[in-house]
Write an enzyme that holds these catalytic residues in place. Sequence first.
Site, PDB file in Angstrom:
ATOM      1  N   GLN A 230       0.848  -1.193   0.000  1.00 49.64           N
ATOM      2  CA  GLN A 230       0.000   0.000   0.000  1.00 49.64           C
ATOM      3  C   GLN A 230       0.883   1.242   0.000  1.00 49.64           C
ATOM      4  OE1 GLN A 230      -2.242   2.560   0.144  1.00 49.64           O
ATOM      5  NE2 GLN A 230      -3.614   1.817   1.737  1.00 49.64           N
TER       6      GLN A 230
ATOM      7  N   GLU B  61      -6.392   5.558  -5.919  1.00 54.09           N
ATOM      8  CA  GLU B  61      -7.367   5.733  -4.839  1.00 54.09           C
ATOM      9  C   GLU B  61      -6.821   6.648  -3.753  1.00 54.09           C
ATOM     10  OE1 GLU B  61      -9.796   4.112  -1.224  1.00 54.09           O
ATOM     11  OE2 GLU B  61      -7.646   4.054  -1.525  1.00 54.09           O
TER      12      GLU B  61
ATOM     13  N   ARG C  70       0.276   4.290   0.977  1.00 55.68           N
ATOM     14  CA  ARG C  70       0.202   5.106   2.191  1.00 55.68           C
ATOM     15  C   ARG C  70       0.786   4.340   3.363  1.00 55.68           C
ATOM     16  NH1 ARG C  70      -2.026   9.492   3.406  1.00 55.68           N
ATOM     17  NH2 ARG C  70      -3.248   9.599   1.482  1.00 55.68           N
TER      18      ARG C  70
ATOM     19  N   ARG D  25      -8.306  10.503  -2.777  1.00 57.42           N
ATOM     20  CA  ARG D  25      -9.022  10.683  -1.514  1.00 57.42           C
ATOM     21  C   ARG D  25      -8.273  11.582  -0.536  1.00 57.42           C
ATOM     22  NH1 ARG D  25     -13.379   7.862  -1.542  1.00 57.42           N
ATOM     23  NH2 ARG D  25     -13.574   6.121  -2.951  1.00 57.42           N
ATOM     24  N   ALA D  26      -7.015  11.404  -0.411  1.00 54.16           N
ATOM     25  CA  ALA D  26      -6.234  12.221   0.511  1.00 54.16           C
ATOM     26  C   ALA D  26      -4.799  12.207   0.017  1.00 54.16           C
ATOM     27  CB  ALA D  26      -6.321  11.660   1.931  1.00 54.16           C
TER      28      ALA D  26
ATOM     29  N   GLU E 207      -8.485   1.048   2.935  1.00 57.86           N
ATOM     30  CA  GLU E 207      -7.852   0.616   4.199  1.00 57.86           C
ATOM     31  C   GLU E 207      -8.234   1.541   5.353  1.00 57.86           C
ATOM     32  OE1 GLU E 207      -3.451  -0.201   6.182  1.00 57.86           O
ATOM     33  OE2 GLU E 207      -3.670  -0.300   4.001  1.00 57.86           O
ATOM     34  N   ARG E 208      -8.458   2.813   5.071  1.00 59.95           N
ATOM     35  CA  ARG E 208      -8.871   3.737   6.137  1.00 59.95           C
ATOM     36  C   ARG E 208     -10.205   3.308   6.737  1.00 59.95           C
ATOM     37  NH1 ARG E 208     -10.392   8.272   4.476  1.00 59.95           N
ATOM     38  NH2 ARG E 208     -10.026   9.512   6.335  1.00 59.95           N
TER      39      ARG E 208
ATOM     40  N   GLY F 222     -23.258   4.172   9.386  1.00 58.00           N
ATOM     41  CA  GLY F 222     -22.916   2.912   8.752  1.00 58.00           C
ATOM     42  C   GLY F 222     -21.825   3.101   7.712  1.00 58.00           C
TER      43      GLY F 222
ATOM     44  N   SER G   2     -18.260   8.517  11.909  1.00 54.75           N
ATOM     45  CA  SER G   2     -19.198   8.551  10.792  1.00 54.75           C
ATOM     46  C   SER G   2     -19.776   7.163  10.533  1.00 54.75           C
ATOM     47  CB  SER G   2     -18.488   9.069   9.536  1.00 54.75           C
ATOM     48  OG  SER G   2     -19.314   8.959   8.405  1.00 54.75           O
TER      49      SER G   2
END
Length: 201
Positions: free
Chosen positions: A61, A146, A63, A150-151, A106-107, A82, A77
């Site tokens: 991965q 991804e 990250r 996303r970040a 993974e987060r 859900g 959240s």
Amino acid sequence: RDLRRLEEAGLVNLTAPSAPELTPEAVAGLAAADALANPVRPGPAAARVWTHADLTPNPDQPRREFDPLQLDELAQSILTDGQVQNILARPNPHQPGPALQIVGGERRWRAIGRLIERGQIPADYPVRVEVRDLTDAQVDSLALVENMQRANLSPLEEARAFQRLIRVHGWTTADIAEKISKDPRVVQLRLNLLELNGGLT
């Protein structure tokens, strides 16, 4: 004449107020014929229910660091609303071990793990997973895209991911630039960081 024959067969009522009128037997017969012509096929079998323990992170991965505050926010959240989005996974190529290897999300998996550790959800909490058969090259590419969407990855995390695509899968800087919609010079600048840092891998 045909109507008389249908009446004799008990399929049409010619004395009804809105004659001719189909009898209940005729209606049932038509329904049966329609069912034979258009059989109801069973839907797909219910997807397997996966749990947190069924998944494992991808060791490659891009990250390497996860912000604890962001994980706590995501966990809250998930606890409130859900799991909104599926985790993308593939059959785990490293066996024995968990059945699935995470490709994207993974987060979310880590956030669910935090909730389990805190006793806020049970260990068998159903995790929404989309399972695909993917090659290593597809996994590395999807994981990179991804994470960048996303970040933001750190520059070194990006550089390591680029380096892996080049060394392991034979990609060029142009291939990577096209995949992540960036200028090839940006890719090369990231790779230069590895040289400045002693070729970190």
